[in-house]
Write an enzyme that holds these catalytic residues in place. Structure first.
Site, PDB file in Angstrom:
ATOM      1  CG  HIS A 162      -1.684  -1.227   1.457  1.00 18.86           C
ATOM      2  ND1 HIS A 162      -2.908  -1.525   0.906  1.00 18.86           N
ATOM      3  CD2 HIS A 162      -1.337  -2.319   2.201  1.00 18.86           C
ATOM      4  CE1 HIS A 162      -3.296  -2.727   1.313  1.00 18.86           C
ATOM      5  NE2 HIS A 162      -2.355  -3.236   2.094  1.00 18.86           N
ATOM      6  CD  GLU A 184       8.460  12.798 -14.838  1.00 15.81           C
ATOM      7  OE1 GLU A 184       8.397  13.167 -13.676  1.00 15.81           O
ATOM      8  OE2 GLU A 184       8.608  13.584 -15.800  1.00 15.81           O
ATOM      9  CB  SER A 233      13.088  23.091 -14.551  1.00 14.26           C
ATOM     10  OG  SER A 233      12.345  24.297 -14.621  1.00 14.26           O
ATOM     11  CE  LYS A 252      11.162  20.594 -11.115  1.00 14.13           C
ATOM     12  NZ  LYS A 252       9.947  20.041 -10.629  1.00 14.13           N
TER      13      LYS A 252
END
Ligand code: ARG
Length: 459
Positions: free
Chosen positions: A156, A290, A277, A283
């Site tokens: 979970h 992704e 970024s 970043k």
């Protein structure tokens, strides 16, 4: 417009119809397979006395020269031709004259395209298999180095019990190993040659189909000419196997994205595999993971698309089936790209072992072991569960780990606890005691790593 038909037509094809019908923009992908099939076909025709040996040699010479010119960039495959079959035949006739017109004897584009697609898929299955194997090799390497790298195991997405990085990577090893066996199954089931099935009903020429099949390294010829030209099961099976590979890569990507987040900090993706970024200078993004996760939808889409295309088709060949190509090519290329990039990202990724171990210590992942301690001292499991629940509550209030409690504090909750509780709930002890087959204990995992090595050597 260069096409292989037109005798019974009195009008030119409308340009839009021609464009809509044409497949050269994508079926040029199996140009080499198309020529390979043609060479086997004429070799068989000559063996059967349908062509002379001189004709066979002339045709094969012509085909080889076309391949050489295309490969060297001297001859371009253009949209002037309807499909790759027309391109090859037209160029052959241009080069060797009338003998070239005999290439298509006893063959239809229906069995030709069925063959080309099979040859192409068969070649690609092999490449895909190499890539999955490479990923397995990387995984087993990480496993071998991390038999004692402790981390929390989750259910979970909540910290559950301590495991090792080797154990976690080992789960993915099993998944990708199954993927390879699926590819293997597809390869063996599909390996029958459709050449010689004609348009749908075979042909009146005395073809030796077993011989062509052998020349093209098939296990034998297909046994029903209608099925031969109408079957795309193996493509659907491949797309299904590719979807499963992507599902595995996507789950793995998701974990890496989580592990790479500021909150977790379990891993650091190498600079060469991350991006920045344009506005936020701090970043470093896990774009590769992704994108792999994102591209999964595209491969599932190909599977759904082809299943839907095939579902209402009467026997035998229908033009709908031309739709199998673009999506299959795209799915194969997508998966190959994802496998290669994922392997690169994984093999350069840094695992922050201290952070992982610390996280395992501070998430009560040893609570089950504390309960087992009580059970070993005669407390029934259900009572032990309740006692440890109280310990956890106490620790949460004081913002400490089970390991940080004093013996006095332990004894206040249950007098059964003694000094050896600390040893019993050490993360290391919790993991190393798990010695059942498939469990994370280092001794057991070391055996699995050896078995994996043997598997990688043999297959
Ligand atoms: N481009 C076609 C395909 O991909 C080749 C077969 C054409 N056959 C036909 N009867 N029109 O399916």
């Amino acid at each position: 417009m260069a096409q292989l038909w037109g005798g019974r037509f009195t009008k030119e094809t409308d340009q839009l119809v021609y464009n809509f019908n044409a497949s050269i923009s994508f079926d040029q992908k199996f140009f080499h397979q198309d020529v390979k099939g043609s060479k086997a076909h004429v070799t068989m025709l000559a063996k059967q006395g349908i062509l002379t040996e001189a004709e066979r040699d002339e045709i094969i010479g012509g085909l080889d020269s076309i391949v050489a010119d295309v490969d060297e960039g001297k001859l371009e495959i253009t949209s002037e031709y309807e499909d790759i079959h027309s391109f090859v035949e037209a160029n052959l006739i241009e080069r060797i004259g009338d003998t070239g017109k005999k290439l298509h004897t006893g063959r239809s584009r229906n069995d030709q395209v069925a063959l080309d697609m099979k040859l192409y898929v068969r070649d690609e299955v092999e490449e895909l298999d190499h890539l999955v194997k490479q990923l397995l090799t990387t995984l087993n390497g990480i496993m071998e180095e991390n038999l004692h790298t402790y981390m929390p195991g989750f259910t979970h997405l909540q910290k559950a019990q301590p495991i090792t990085l080797a154990h976690h990577m080992g789960a993915y090893f099993e998944m990708f190993k199954r993927d390879r066996s699926r590819l293997f199954d597809i390869r063996s089931r599909m390996n029958l040659c459709p050449l010689g099935s004609g348009a749908l009903a075979g042909t009146t020429y005395p073809l030796d189909r077993a011989y062509s099949a052998r020349l093209l390294e098939f296990d034998g010829p297909t046994l029903n000419s209608m099925d031969s030209v109408a079957d795309r099961d193996y493509v659907i099976e491949l797309l299904s196997a590719l979807s499963t590979i992507m599902m595995h890569l996507s789950r793995f990507s998701e974990e890496i994205i989580i592990w790479n987040s500021n909150e977790y900090g379990f891993v650091e993706i190498d600079d060469s595999y991350s991006t920045g970024s344009s506005i936020m200078p701090q970043k470093k993004n896990p774009d590769i993971a992704e994108l792999v996760r994102g591209k999964t939808g595209r491969v599932y889409g190909a599977l759904m698309s082809l299943l839907t295309t095939m579902k209402g088709l009467p026997l035998a060949y229908n033009k709908d089936m031309q739709e199998d190509k673009e999506l299959t090519f795209d799915a194969i290329d997508t998966v190959k790209g994802c496998l290669a990039l994922f392997d690169g990202m994984l093999s350069t990724m840094k695992f922050r072992k201290d952070v992982m171990e610390d996280s395992a210590k501070h998430g009560f992942t040893n609570a089950t072991d504390a309960a087992d301690y009580l059970v070993n001292h005669g407390v029934p499991f259900r009572d032990a569960h309740g006692i440890v629940g109280k310990l956890v509550l106490y620790c949460l209030e004081k913002k400490i780990a089970l390991d940080d409690m004093t013996l006095e504090e332990y004894k206040k909750i249950s007098p059964v606890f003694e000094e050896d509780i600390y040893q019993a709930i050490r993360i290391r002890t919790c993991v190393e005691k798990r010695m059942t087959l498939g469990a994370p204990g280092a001794e057991m995992m070391a055996q699995i790593v050896e078995e994996n090595k043997k598997y990688l050597e043999e297959k």
